[in-house]
Enzyme design. Structure first.
Site, PDB file in Angstrom:
ATOM      1  N   GLY A 239       0.766  -1.244   0.000  1.00  0.00           N
ATOM      2  CA  GLY A 239       0.000   0.000   0.000  1.00  0.00           C
ATOM      3  C   GLY A 239       0.788   1.281   0.000  1.00  0.00           C
ATOM      4  CD  GLU A 273       0.214  -9.191   1.341  1.00  0.00           C
ATOM      5  OE1 GLU A 273      -0.085 -10.388   1.500  1.00  0.00           O
ATOM      6  OE2 GLU A 273      -0.629  -8.275   1.372  1.00  0.00           O
ATOM      7  N   PRO A 274       4.531  -5.279  -0.872  1.00  0.00           N
ATOM      8  CG  PRO A 274       6.807  -4.761  -1.139  1.00  0.00           C
ATOM      9  CD  PRO A 274       5.880  -5.709  -0.426  1.00  0.00           C
ATOM     10  NE  ARG A 276      -0.343   2.363  -5.973  1.00  0.00           N
ATOM     11  CZ  ARG A 276      -1.428   2.319  -6.754  1.00  0.00           C
ATOM     12  NH1 ARG A 276      -1.411   2.903  -7.921  1.00  0.00           N
ATOM     13  NH2 ARG A 276      -2.519   1.705  -6.361  1.00  0.00           N
ATOM     14  CE1 TYR A 316      -8.846   1.924  -9.156  1.00  0.00           C
ATOM     15  CE2 TYR A 316      -6.912   2.136 -10.550  1.00  0.00           C
ATOM     16  CZ  TYR A 316      -7.769   1.349  -9.809  1.00  0.00           C
ATOM     17  OH  TYR A 316      -7.527   0.005  -9.701  1.00  0.00           O
ATOM     18  CB  CYS A 343     -16.116   3.786 -29.812  1.00  0.00           C
ATOM     19  SG  CYS A 343     -15.293   3.629 -31.401  1.00  0.00           S
ATOM     20  CE1 TYR A 372      -2.453  -3.287  -8.356  1.00  0.00           C
ATOM     21  CE2 TYR A 372      -1.020  -1.434  -7.840  1.00  0.00           C
ATOM     22  CZ  TYR A 372      -1.598  -2.638  -7.489  1.00  0.00           C
ATOM     23  OH  TYR A 372      -1.303  -3.195  -6.277  1.00  0.00           O
TER      24      TYR A 372
HETATM   25  C1  LIG Z   1      -3.173  -4.888  -3.971  1.00  0.00           C
HETATM   26  C2  LIG Z   1      -2.645  -5.518  -2.748  1.00  0.00           C
HETATM   27  C3  LIG Z   1      -1.335  -5.268  -2.328  1.00  0.00           C
HETATM   28  C4  LIG Z   1      -0.401  -4.321  -3.031  1.00  0.00           C
HETATM   29  O1  LIG Z   1      -0.758  -3.005  -2.901  1.00  0.00           O
HETATM   30  P1  LIG Z   1       0.239  -1.859  -3.404  1.00  0.00           P
HETATM   31  O2  LIG Z   1      -0.504  -0.613  -3.153  1.00  0.00           O
HETATM   32  O3  LIG Z   1       0.482  -2.100  -4.849  1.00  0.00           O
HETATM   33  O4  LIG Z   1       1.487  -1.966  -2.601  1.00  0.00           O
HETATM   34  C5  LIG Z   1      -0.869  -5.942  -1.214  1.00  0.00           C
HETATM   35  N1  LIG Z   1      -1.665  -6.803  -0.528  1.00  0.00           N
HETATM   36  C6  LIG Z   1      -2.926  -7.067  -0.912  1.00  0.00           C
HETATM   37  C7  LIG Z   1      -3.717  -8.026  -0.128  1.00  0.00           C
HETATM   38  C8  LIG Z   1      -3.461  -6.423  -2.024  1.00  0.00           C
HETATM   39  O5  LIG Z   1      -4.725  -6.690  -2.379  1.00  0.00           O
END
Ligand SMILES: *Cc1c(COP(=O)(O)O)cnc(C)c1O
Length: 420
Positions: A239, A273-274, A276, A316, A343, A372
């Site tokens: 995130g 879990e990085p 982005r 978004y 279109c 993404y």
């Molecule tokens: C999408 C997601 C992430 C990655 O989020 P980023 O903003 O790309 O770092 C990590 N964990 C879970 C469970 C997600 O759904």
């Protein structure tokens, strides 16, 4: 920091001018920088060096095999959200003991595949899912490792489509119900509770939601310990935001500095879990201006890339900087909508954007398109998906070919009654 910079007014990726890539590969195409990907992964890894951790790269951000292989070579695992992603992760050589599986709707086939593959654990999002995993594991005579995804009810202060940790969201198990759910899970014969997961959203530009979420979760970990349910893995999700225009998100080391004391206090092995933050600014979408259209009220730069290639602006209202590949000093500026050929009125890459005057045939770089972006591409309007190219120094590699017209109809069949 990324490696898309001007060298004598010619925008380059590492040591290759983008103009040269356009000549060789055509447009549109995605271009990723090897040095940037590496640097971003290592920035996260080093920031958290003082706590035992596994980086599970969130591959929904970018799931190209070559990108995944590079991540694996740097020591990364994978955060997957489908059986298809598990397949890709394993093909790319990501070790199964560094793979975690999230998502609110896993089917039996996906669950079986993940247990067979011996992944590190499932991130479980509901009691129904817990039952399903228990059942599948029982049928296989196995125990499945799980972490329960807790929804800490924190407002991550990001776009509503990418906030996941609030009570009204479909993700995770409410903090008030989590304890009971952990107890139920611990009692299931084919489930082994090993972790707790909390991912609250994406493109977060402040540290405080991470701190608030972790503080809540730490209390729960202590309670669980007291109840005889020790938590081995704390999965803090992903995130962390990036700079698309003028955001100033914390750097990985700033975040690490703020939360390391909390992580240490948990006494858990940390999983993160990085997505982005590793790939977002390591990629661009290269496109060419087809036409300029002046309607009298508005000026449109119609380019050869469209919402099927990059849907973030439409979905978004996301901002992507758009830079001219050849910079002409002192060029006058004008306001354009940069739109694709599709279109749909929603087909735009930028609206009311003040940019140096562009003309037919110009090359434009849509920045921050590593995350993404290609993974959300579609064949809408029967547009073949564009190639992905990895640049390393002076060399470039096609890591996904441009689709052909034949690719567009692969797998389609006209039933016999229509052909007689
Ligand atoms: C999408 C997601 C992430 C990655 O989020 P980023 O903003 O790309 O770092 C990590 N964990 C879970 C469970 C997600 O759904």
């Amino acid at each position: 920091m990324h490696h898309f910079q001007y060298h004598q007014d010619s925008l380059s990726c590492e040591d290759i001018p983008l103009e040269q890539i356009a000549k060789e590969q055509g447009t549109p195409c995605y271009i990723y920088s090897h040095a940037t990907l590496t640097r971003h992964f290592q920035a996260v890894d080093q920031a958290f060096a003082s706590v035992p951790h596994i980086i599970a790269f969130a591959m929904k951000a970018n799931s190209n095999l070559a990108v995944l292989r590079l991540m694996a070579s740097l020591g990364s695992g994978a955060d997957i959200v489908s059986g298809g992603e598990l397949f890709r992760a394993l093909k790319a050589g990501i070790p199964s003991n560094k793979i975690v599986f999230a998502g609110v709707g896993k089917d039996h086939k996906e669950i079986r595949y993940a247990i067979e593959s011996d992944i590190l654990f499932f991130n479980v999002e509901s009691s129904a899912e817990l039952q399903a995993i228990n059942e599948v594991a029982k049928g296989m005579g196995k125990q499945a490792r799980v972490a329960l995804r807790v929804n800490p009810d924190i407002d991550p202060q990001t776009h509503p489509y990418i906030s996941t940790g609030m009570k009204k969201s479909k993700f995770g198990i409410g903090a008030d119900l989590a304890l009971a759910e952990f107890e139920r899970a611990a009692a299931l014969p084919n489930i082994q509770v090993v972790g707790l997961h909390a991912h609250i959203g994406s493109q977060l530009t402040k540290i405080s939601p991470f701190v608030d979420s972790l503080t809540k979760v730490l209390g729960l970990i202590q309670t669980l310990k007291d109840k005889g349910i020790p938590i081995q893995y704390l999965n803090i999700g992903g995130g962390l935001g990036i700079t698309y225009s003028d955001e100033a998100p914390p750097q990985p080391k700033d975040l690490a500095e703020a939360i390391t004391p909390l992580l240490k206090q948990s006494q858990c092995q940390i999983v993160m879990e990085p997505g982005r933050v590793i790939v977002g600014n390591a990629g661009i979408l290269l496109t060419r201006v087809l036409f300029i259209k002046d309607t009298g009220t508005k000026k449109f730069a119609i380019v050869d890339a469209a919402m099927n290639d990059l849907i973030r602006p439409s979905l978004y209202e996301a901002h992507h900087d758009i830079l001219p590949v050849l910079r002409i000093p002192n060029r006058q500026e004008e306001v354009f909508d940069v739109v694709g050929p599709i279109c749909e009125s929603g087909d735009f890459l930028a609206q009311n954007r003040t940019m140096p005057l562009v003309k037919e045939g110009d090359l434009l770089a849509v920045m921050s398109a590593g995350a993404y972006a290609f993974t959300m591409a579609s064949n809408y309007n029967s547009r073949p998906r564009v190639p992905e190219i990895l640049v390393k120094g002076r060399e470039s590699f096609v890591i996904r070919e441009r689709e052909s017209y034949d690719d567009l109809i692969r797998g389609e069949h006209i039933p016999g009654f229509l052909t007689s």
